[in-house]
Scaffold this motif. Structure first.
Motif, PDB file in Angstrom:
ATOM      1  N   SER A   6      29.278   0.115 -63.950  1.00  0.00           N
ATOM      2  CA  SER A   6      29.961   0.262 -64.909  1.00  0.00           C
ATOM      3  C   SER A   6      29.995   1.797 -65.405  1.00  0.00           C
ATOM      4  O   SER A   6      29.041   2.624 -64.905  1.00  0.00           O
ATOM      5  N   TYR A   7      31.140   2.236 -66.124  1.00  0.00           N
ATOM      6  CA  TYR A   7      31.409   3.682 -66.579  1.00  0.00           C
ATOM      7  C   TYR A   7      30.859   3.854 -68.099  1.00  0.00           C
ATOM      8  O   TYR A   7      31.244   3.164 -68.803  1.00  0.00           O
TER       9      TYR A   7
ATOM     10  N   ARG B 239      35.241   5.603 -69.852  1.00  0.00           N
ATOM     11  CA  ARG B 239      36.277   5.077 -68.927  1.00  0.00           C
ATOM     12  C   ARG B 239      37.435   5.904 -68.995  1.00  0.00           C
ATOM     13  O   ARG B 239      38.310   6.016 -68.126  1.00  0.00           O
TER      14      ARG B 239
ATOM     15  N   SER C  83      36.418   8.413 -66.056  1.00  0.00           N
ATOM     16  CA  SER C  83      35.816   8.078 -65.004  1.00  0.00           C
ATOM     17  C   SER C  83      36.410   6.766 -64.327  1.00  0.00           C
ATOM     18  O   SER C  83      36.208   6.581 -62.986  1.00  0.00           O
ATOM     19  N   GLN C  84      36.822   5.971 -64.994  1.00  0.00           N
ATOM     20  CA  GLN C  84      37.375   4.614 -64.367  1.00  0.00           C
ATOM     21  C   GLN C  84      38.954   4.823 -63.959  1.00  0.00           C
ATOM     22  O   GLN C  84      39.686   5.067 -64.675  1.00  0.00           O
TER      23      GLN C  84
ATOM     24  N   GLY D 228      31.122  13.751 -65.234  1.00  0.00           N
ATOM     25  CA  GLY D 228      31.556  12.548 -64.944  1.00  0.00           C
ATOM     26  C   GLY D 228      32.773  12.036 -64.610  1.00  0.00           C
ATOM     27  O   GLY D 228      33.501  10.778 -64.279  1.00  0.00           O
TER      28      GLY D 228
ATOM     29  N   GLN E 264      36.241  11.482 -62.667  1.00  0.00           N
ATOM     30  CA  GLN E 264      36.587  10.796 -61.232  1.00  0.00           C
ATOM     31  C   GLN E 264      37.876  10.959 -61.022  1.00  0.00           C
ATOM     32  O   GLN E 264      38.869  11.372 -61.564  1.00  0.00           O
TER      33      GLN E 264
ATOM     34  N   THR F 213      43.065   7.831 -63.836  1.00  0.00           N
ATOM     35  CA  THR F 213      42.268   7.580 -65.124  1.00  0.00           C
ATOM     36  C   THR F 213      43.094   7.816 -66.224  1.00  0.00           C
ATOM     37  O   THR F 213      44.194   8.673 -66.023  1.00  0.00           O
TER      38      THR F 213
END
Length: 589
Positions: A297-298, A301, A304-305, A402, A404, A433
């Motif tokens: 999990s992040y 989010r 990062s997600q 962090g 992504q 993201t």
């Protein structure tokens, strides 16, 4: 003459090689196992230690100076065995106040008498100030008490406490996903982890200094003072952050969602005013990280997600097409409910045919078929050039650890197929993201200029404040295009009486509903989102809402749009933005 120059060059080269060899040997020796053993032997033999003096870590504030991360004084409590007068009192009182083992403490307190031990013994570290006050009260009481007729008097002589700092987050969970944390229990090698604490660790930490000090604190004459680390002033607004966290928490619970993200940005500067994500985490208890964020999990989010955004992506497709002249708001389109792209049929979200439309209607009804046609009119070369300019497939460079990113598949890549032109046009088959989406779409609220998102507004170092200036990434579309898209999306919300509307304020925005891909294809679960900005005549904010896997309803218009409206109702109050009518009256001569 040439021979003399050659000899000089040779001599110079020899000196360079010798200098490099000396530096190499110094580094090798300092980091060798033998060097470590010598330091340990020195400490044991001379009761001294090589101590790293760590400067005070810099603070982190919100934009108004409210403390979000600072330092709190705690204490290390220890015993100098050779100075202990009454070991029983020492063991009894320390065991009671500090909750340490009585017998182990007694053994250390008696170690000079029984073993000749002169080494300073640490009993407990990270002792809060209130515990020290209790010990001080006992010391005062013993000093004022009459001496007993027999036996040693109760005494805490030989017990010492020395202060040091630990990281403290006075607002507890507030903005924790932005701040990150500092693993302060590791006193000598602690560092910032995640968020701002990691991204700006070196700046916050300052410069350490190595010195040799007696292990017994009573023998320390003076500890060198070194400058503290730099402090950060963030763009966050504590009150806005708190309001957004409350709103997204309520939305997650009310809609049975797996998680929620709500980001507020100033589109003209790229400053993040709030970044609220779930679940929450208290950095004061950072060791519980794994309980809140299980493996996979992040932490944040918003940065990062990665996920397929769905129809909010249509804002970029329509902006690119209008900017390139492929379509205009009034361009007609007859929706028959399906379109073939690359040999694959694409359908609308409701599998329906909506008949004659213009581009405003296509956006208002969120027609996949229409947007796939628009992408074809634009053509793959221009379409993907615009997406790259909007930052899709690229890092935004936000100043948080962090972030992504997922690469954007382009024509010519082995994993790109002609149908991608159609599916990508409405946010399917592309991963982003929330920070990428809000950064790209914010250009519509800023005359086509895309700003670099950032959380740090300024930093203070050695008493001097340095501003972090807003930075334009690029002009992605023309100002007229940005204003046209804004007007189109404002009209589409008004025409459908959207749940996102806010009384007294004209808002532009777009819903998003995206099916979630799984191993065997798309599942029935969705990502529901909404992006909107306003007031449209002078945008002061852009808000991005994302609810992951809501169970109350799959649709962004039902789930995410009302959350946006709630957020804006709070924002206009907290940002002191008068209703449109009032502002326009004040602006008129």
């Amino acid at each position: 003459m040439n021979g003399g120059i050659g000899r000089m060059r040779l001599i110079g080269a020899v000196f360079v090689l010798l200098s490099a060899a000396i530096v190499y040997q110094m580094v090798r020796i300092q980091n060798s196992e033998h060097s470590r053993q010598l330091v340990e032997m020195f400490a044991k033999t001379y009761n001294q230690q090589v101590r790293v003096i760590i400067p005070e870590r810099g603070n982190i504030y919100d934009r108004w100076g409210n403390l979000l991360a600072g330092n709190k004084e705690v204490y290390e409590v220890g015993i100098a065995p050779q100075q202990v007068i009454n070991p029983e009192t020492v063991a009894r009182d320390l065991a009671a106040v500090l909750e340490v083992d009585y017998y182990d403490t007694l053994r250390k307190a008696e170690s000079y008498r029984k073993e000749g031990n002169e080494r300073y013994e640490v009993i407990k570290d990270f002792v809060p100030a209130e515990k020290i006050r209790m010990l001080e009260e006992k010391v005062n009481a013993y000093e004022q008490a009459e001496k007993p007729k027999k036996g040693p008097a109760p005494s805490l002589v030989g017990v010492f406490w020395r202060p040091h700092l630990i990281r403290s987050y006075p607002e507890n969970e507030l903005a924790a996903n932005v701040l990150g944390f500092y693993n302060y229990l590791d006193r000598w090698t602690g560092r910032g982890m995640l968020g701002l604490e990691e991204q700006y660790n070196n700046l916050l930490a300052g410069n350490k200094q190595q010195v040799i000090l007696p292990m017994n604190p009573t023998e320390i004459q003076e500890i060198p003072e070194i400058p503290p680390g730099a402090s950060l002033i963030t763009s966050l607004d504590r009150d806005i952050q708190a309001a957004m966290e409350r709103i997204i928490d309520q939305a997650v619970e009310a809609n049975g969602a797996e998680s929620g993200t709500l980001v507020v940005m100033d589109p003209k500067t790229g400053e993040i005013l709030a970044m609220a994500t779930t679940p929450h985490f208290n950095p004061n208890e950072y060791w519980r990280y794994g309980e809140v964020f299980p493996l996979g999990s992040y932490f944040n989010r918003a940065i990062s997600q990665l996920y397929e955004p769905g129809s909010v992506f249509k804002v970029l497709t329509m902006a690119a097409a209008i900017d390139a002249g492929a379509v205009q708001p009034e361009t007609p389109f007859v929706d028959v409910g399906a379109i073939e792209v690359g040999g694959i049929w694409i359908y609308n979200w409701d599998r329906g045919a909506w008949g004659p439309q213009d581009m405003v209607g296509c956006m208002q009804h969120s027609l996949n078929v229409c947007l796939a046609w628009v992408a074809q009119e634009l053509g793959p070369t221009q379409f993907y050039k615009y997406l790259q300019d909007f930052g899709i497939g690229r890092y935004t460079g936000i100043d948080l650890a962090g972030e992504q990113v997922y690469p954007l598949s382009l024509p010519g890549d082995t994993n790109w197929y002609p149908v991608n032109l159609g599916t990508n046009s409405f946010g399917q088959g592309v991963a982003v993201t929330p920070i990428q989406m809000i950064t790209a779409i914010a250009a519509m609220a800023n005359d086509g200029k895309m700003m670099a998102p950032h959380v740090v507004k300024a930093y203070i170092q050695d008493g001097v404040q340095y501003a972090v200036n807003p930075r334009v990434i690029r002009q992605v579309v023309k100002p007229d295009t940005a204003r046209t898209i804004t007007d189109m999306l404002a009209a589409s919300l008004e025409n459908e009486a959207s749940n996102a509307l806010v009384e007294g304020y004209r808002i532009a925005g777009k819903t998003g509903t995206a099916e979630i891909p799984g191993p065997g294809g798309y599942t029935s679960m969705t990502n529901a989102s909404f992006v909107g900005w306003g007031p449209v005549d002078d945008p002061r904010f852009i808000v991005y809402v994302w609810l992951e896997k809501p169970t109350s309803s799959p649709w962004g218009s039902v789930v995410a749009a009302p959350v946006f409206s709630q957020a804006v109702e709070e924002l206009v109050v907290l940002m002191k933005i008068p209703p449109d009518e009032v502002r326009q009256q004040l602006a008129s001569p």
